[in-house]
Design an enzyme around this catalytic site. Structure first.
Site, PDB file in Angstrom:
ATOM      1  N   TYR A 140       2.941   8.341   1.262  1.00 27.59           N
ATOM      2  CA  TYR A 140       3.727   7.170   0.996  1.00 27.59           C
ATOM      3  C   TYR A 140       4.249   6.614  -0.216  1.00 27.59           C
ATOM      4  O   TYR A 140       4.938   5.807  -0.138  1.00 27.59           O
ATOM      5  CB  TYR A 140       3.092   5.975   1.643  1.00 27.59           C
TER       6      TYR A 140
ATOM      7  N   ASP B 145       4.818  -3.906   4.185  1.00 32.87           N
ATOM      8  CA  ASP B 145       4.853  -2.151   4.485  1.00 32.87           C
ATOM      9  C   ASP B 145       5.668  -1.649   3.464  1.00 32.87           C
ATOM     10  O   ASP B 145       6.601  -2.419   2.895  1.00 32.87           O
ATOM     11  CB  ASP B 145       5.279  -1.838   5.646  1.00 32.87           C
TER      12      ASP B 145
ATOM     13  N   GLU C 129      -2.576  -4.517  13.199  1.00 31.97           N
ATOM     14  CA  GLU C 129      -1.331  -5.256  13.865  1.00 31.97           C
ATOM     15  C   GLU C 129      -1.824  -6.005  15.195  1.00 31.97           C
ATOM     16  O   GLU C 129      -1.642  -7.223  15.521  1.00 31.97           O
ATOM     17  CB  GLU C 129      -0.604  -4.332  14.314  1.00 31.97           C
TER      18      GLU C 129
ATOM     19  N   PHE D  97       0.807  -1.253   0.017  1.00 36.07           N
ATOM     20  CA  PHE D  97      -0.137   0.131  -0.134  1.00 36.07           C
ATOM     21  C   PHE D  97       0.875   1.288   0.056  1.00 36.07           C
ATOM     22  O   PHE D  97       1.777   1.349   0.811  1.00 36.07           O
ATOM     23  CB  PHE D  97      -0.952   0.059   1.207  1.00 36.07           C
TER      24      PHE D  97
END
Ligand code: UD2
Length: 291
Positions: free
Chosen positions: A63, A148, A240, A58
């Site tokens: 990001y 990630d 998480e 993602f």
């Protein structure tokens, strides 16, 4: 020697000394550390199976800036010689950098909406993972890793990581007693783990396994997240926390050591011989859409 953390194995180190690390869990899943496997042999065995490894990432909002290093370093270290299919979930497909991929490796952008809450982005990964596995990955891949993006590969990551259900030990808690794990402790949350329970604290940055196993994980976590949302409760560490709850009752068949999820700000410790994948240092206030 059996300890509460699993079987201890004397791992030879580069200085010729020995370091005790657990290399098998109490339910007999391997914990993968450098020195416990022969990478060339394992890769050769798996390469005969002509596997495709789906890799979902993602990159929403700011990001997207992390994609270039992620992809460039993955092309140097991640499943070299295997068919890898990256699926990049992003609100800005046009911002995906043009990184040269090796033969048999492809990249598919998957457009998703942006969000003004980072918690929303991390929380909805389970739902999107579930959807894409069902709608296309079952017929396009054999294994999947969800990773990630604010990360880099520094060392080899190969077929030794493959298994039905694969978790990673969080680098912040692998030497810590379970009473200090940052599990969700409020019984109102579906992610609740009571004091005295729990095996390890797993990182949310790496989830892997067979498509069916990861599908079940993503579906269950999504359902639990929905129940929490209906009660206006958000678990301590978002998805998480739910992942840790899932792994408590659905034990991973393979556990990756913190070599497979380090943090750049942490000095290397004596147990970690090779840092393979690591979270980079980022300015949270600057990259996230909200505090
Ligand atoms: C931890 C976990 C992360 C997740 C998160 C939940 C580790 C090393 N990291 O990292 O996996 O469980 O806690 O709170 O265990 N993202 C975007 N855009 C945004 C925000 C997030 O694309 O604006 C995506 C991106 O892929 C990023 C991931 O979500 O890598 C996790 O977000 P984070 O890195 O900000 O979370 P962090 O550092 O708290």
């Amino acid at each position: 020697m059996l300890s509460p953390k699993g079987l201890l194995y004397k791992q030879p180190n580069i200085l010729g000394g020995q370091t005790d690390v657990a290399t098998v869990t109490p339910w007999l899943a391997p914990i993968v550390w450098e020195g416990t496997f022969e990478p060339t042999l394992i890769d050769t065995i798996y390469k005969q199976q002509n596997l495709t490894i789906a890799t979902t990432v993602f990159a929403v909002g700011k990001y997207v800036r992390f994609l270039k290093d992620f992809l460039q370093t993955a092309e140097k270290h991640y499943f070299l010689g295997f068919c890898v299919h990256y699926y990049i979930f992003t609100d800005q497909p046009e911002a995906i950098p043009a990184v040269t991929l090796a033969p048999n490796r492809t990249l598919t952008p998957v457009k998703i909406p942006s969000s003004n809450r980072w918690q929303e982005i991390t929380l909805r990964r389970m739902e999107r993972l579930q959807e894409i596995i069902k709608s296309r990955l079952m017929s396009e891949a054999d294994y999947i890793f969800s990773l990630d993006v604010d990360t880099k590969f520094y060392g080899p990551w190969g077929a030794e990581t493959l298994g039905r259900l694969v978790a990673v030990l969080h680098p912040g808690y692998y030497t810590t007693g379970r009473q200090r794990f940052p599990y969700e402790r409020r019984p109102q949350s579906q992610a609740y783990i009571p004091a005295g329970e729990g095996d390890y604290y797993y990182g949310g940055a790496v989830i892997g396994g067979h498509l069916e196993d990861v599908y079940r994980l993503a579906k269950t976590c999504k359902e639990q997240l929905d129940i929490d949302a209906s009660k206006s409760i958000e678990a301590a560490w978002q998805e998480e926390s739910h992942l840790n709850k899932y792994f408590l009752y659905n034990k991973p068949t393979k556990v990756l050591s913190p070599e497979y999820l380090w943090q750049d700000f942490k000095p290397k410790t004596k147990e970690v011989k090779v840092i393979r994948f690591s979270q980079i240092i980022k300015n949270y206030a600057e990259v996230r859409p909200n505090p």
